[in-house]
Design a protein around this motif. Structure first.
Motif, PDB file in Angstrom:
ATOM      1  N   GLY A 174       0.796  -1.221   0.000  1.00  0.00           N
ATOM      2  CA  GLY A 174       0.000   0.000   0.000  1.00  0.00           C
ATOM      3  C   GLY A 174       0.830   1.272   0.000  1.00  0.00           C
ATOM      4  N   THR A 175       2.063   1.215  -0.505  1.00  0.00           N
ATOM      5  CA  THR A 175       2.925   2.395  -0.536  1.00  0.00           C
ATOM      6  C   THR A 175       3.797   2.389  -1.778  1.00  0.00           C
ATOM      7  N   ASP A 176       4.166   3.580  -2.232  1.00  0.00           N
ATOM      8  CA  ASP A 176       5.123   3.735  -3.330  1.00  0.00           C
ATOM      9  C   ASP A 176       6.515   4.092  -2.820  1.00  0.00           C
ATOM     10  N   VAL A 185      14.276  -8.691   8.263  1.00  0.00           N
ATOM     11  CA  VAL A 185      14.804  -9.365   7.073  1.00  0.00           C
ATOM     12  C   VAL A 185      15.107  -8.288   6.031  1.00  0.00           C
ATOM     13  N   PRO A 186      16.372  -7.918   5.860  1.00  0.00           N
ATOM     14  CA  PRO A 186      16.710  -6.898   4.859  1.00  0.00           C
ATOM     15  C   PRO A 186      16.755  -7.502   3.462  1.00  0.00           C
ATOM     16  N   PHE A 187      16.494  -6.690   2.469  1.00  0.00           N
ATOM     17  CA  PHE A 187      16.641  -7.116   1.072  1.00  0.00           C
ATOM     18  C   PHE A 187      16.939  -5.885   0.227  1.00  0.00           C
ATOM     19  N   PRO A 188      17.349  -6.062  -1.036  1.00  0.00           N
ATOM     20  CA  PRO A 188      17.691  -4.905  -1.878  1.00  0.00           C
ATOM     21  C   PRO A 188      16.541  -3.909  -1.957  1.00  0.00           C
ATOM     22  N   GLU A 189      16.877  -2.622  -1.886  1.00  0.00           N
ATOM     23  CA  GLU A 189      15.862  -1.583  -1.890  1.00  0.00           C
ATOM     24  C   GLU A 189      15.060  -1.600  -3.197  1.00  0.00           C
ATOM     25  N   GLY A 190      13.767  -1.360  -3.066  1.00  0.00           N
ATOM     26  CA  GLY A 190      12.922  -1.337  -4.248  1.00  0.00           C
ATOM     27  C   GLY A 190      11.491  -0.967  -3.896  1.00  0.00           C
ATOM     28  N   LYS A 191      10.699  -0.710  -4.925  1.00  0.00           N
ATOM     29  CA  LYS A 191       9.274  -0.420  -4.743  1.00  0.00           C
ATOM     30  C   LYS A 191       8.472  -1.666  -5.107  1.00  0.00           C
ATOM     31  N   TRP A 192       7.642  -2.124  -4.187  1.00  0.00           N
ATOM     32  CA  TRP A 192       6.861  -3.340  -4.390  1.00  0.00           C
ATOM     33  C   TRP A 192       5.432  -3.125  -3.894  1.00  0.00           C
TER      34      TRP A 192
END
Length: 428
Positions: free
Chosen positions: A104-106, A158-165
């Motif tokens: 629910g976020t960009d 749990v970190p992961f590569p930054e991105g918009k999902w």
């Protein structure tokens, strides 16, 4: 207070009030600027140690000893934030628990923090996938351990590569351990980093008490803005609650102010070593001393081989009308903070390209005059009627400047116990 020592100051000075004259600053450092234009200089720990805690006594002068306006830049990180997702749904599929999340976020997402009921003890392995249409899923991370232990050690981020999902799917491996009630999650919204520099830390003392290790640390300089502290230990498996504290004087009593606390650990999770050895601080330490308090419980003391620290950078930005030598002045307890119009252009200057100036080591200012760095009017004092005083004793002053006078037994015998009746007066 030593009742046998009192300072007698006799001052002879002249000059305009608050005018910049280099002899009012105790220390001087050379700045070499390679080109005309905007220049930036990183302030060393030695410089910060000699200056006021807010750096308000720093000044820059050119080769003709004319004041040069400057801006102090202290880049700070934008902290990560968390956001509750629009929807969270858990389902069990065979030996897996799938956590389906509608973000629910960009905003740019850099990880996820899972939530379970308090007091739950477990070790699990997870993978995270991202999608924007719930049809095409991209693997973001796999095999990451999450755990919570009875002693307070926990890793639920749990970190992961930054991105918009738009959608995230967290798959929890339940093959080896019982199912868990996952109650929710928070999205980790990416922050922004800021530069740091290593600080040379010396372990000055180590005290072992039942259940507690106390390390005394020397940062080598005062007024540093410490980003984090990290311990180095060869212990293969451990968990410890650690507190960082600084000595603080309040109401004439010395006590310890807690700066930060964390649970540090190194654990073996199904053959994969997970460790957290650093403690975030993000505070200015006004002294150069810190204490590291390690709660050992009933375990043997943790062998600490080294302690490291990182500090936030501070730099000055100024316009150099010509390449060459400039000077940075520090060590003035009386000057007012500078008021330059460059402060109105702070954002633009911080983003602009600037030549890197080279800062030399601080040295004593050969022209420094202690009398010039005293409060206005300190030398003259107020008129006083000496008639109420029963005793007086002459003081011979050979040379103008700061004086130290040792009180002999004859003076101490006649003075009040707290010395509040002593006065120094001029015959002129």
């Amino acid at each position: 207070m030593n009742r046998g020592i009192i300072s007698l100051l006799i001052i002879f000075s002249s000059g305009a009030l608050y005018a910049l004259t280099p002899n009012q600053w105790q220390f001087r450092q050379a700045i070499e600027v390679p080109a005309t234009g905007l220049a930036k200089v990183n302030l060393s720990a030695e410089t910060i140690n000699l200056a006021r805690s807010d750096l308000s006594d720093l000044r820059i002068i050119d080769a003709d000893e004319k004041e040069v306006p400057f801006l102090i830049d202290q880049p700070m990180p934008r902290a990560e934030s968390t956001l509750r997702p629009k929807d969270f749904h858990a389902e069990i599929v065979s030996t897996e628990t799938r956590l389906l999340i509608t973000t629910g976020t960009d905003l740019i997402v850099a990880g996820i923090a899972l939530e379970t009921p308090a007091g739950t003890s477990f070790i699990k392995s997870v993978r995270v996938e991202g999608s924007n249409d719930q049809k095409n899923w991209q693997m973001l991370t796999a095999g990451d351990p999450v755990f919570s232990m009875d002693n307070g050690a926990a890793k639920l981020r749990v970190p992961f590569p930054e991105g918009k999902w738009q959608y995230l799917r967290v798959v929890v491996d339940d093959n080896r351990t019982p199912l868990l009630p996952w109650t929710g999650a928070r999205l980790i919204i990416a922050g922004s980093p800021a530069p740091t520099e290593p600080v040379s830390v010396t372990i000055k003392s180590r005290d072992e008490n039942p259940g507690m290790t106390r390390l005394g640390l020397d940062l080598g300089a005062a007024n540093l803005r410490i980003s984090s502290i990290r311990i180095e230990t060869s212990e293969p498996v451990f968990t410890r609650a650690v507190t960082v504290a600084a000595p603080e004087l309040s109401e004439e009593k010395l006590h310890e102010q807690t700066l930060s606390s964390a649970v540090l650990y190194r654990v073996d999770l199904n053959g994969k070593i997970e460790a957290r050895l650093d403690i975030p601080i993000e505070k200015q330490v006004y002294g150069r001393e810190l204490f590291l308090l390690i709660d050992n419980g009933d375990s043997p003391p943790l062998l600490i081989s080294e302690v490291r620290a990182e500090r936030r950078m501070a730099r000055v930005l100024f316009f150099a009308p010509a390449p060459g030598s400039y000077s940075l002045l520090s060590g003035n307890s009386q000057c007012d903070p500078p008021r330059y119009d460059l402060s109105q252009l702070g954002d633009q200057l911080r983003r602009a390209a600037a030549a890197e100036g080279r800062l030399g080591l601080p040295a004593s200012n050969p022209g420094y005059e202690a009398a010039a760095n005293l409060p206005p009017g300190f030398a003259t004092g107020a008129k006083i009627d000496v008639a109420p005083w029963k005793f007086r004793k002459p003081v011979q002053v050979v040379k103008a400047g700061a004086q130290q006078l040792e009180l002999d037994p004859d003076v101490l015998a006649r003075a009040m116990p707290d010395l509040r009746d002593l006065r120094v007066v001029s015959e002129n």
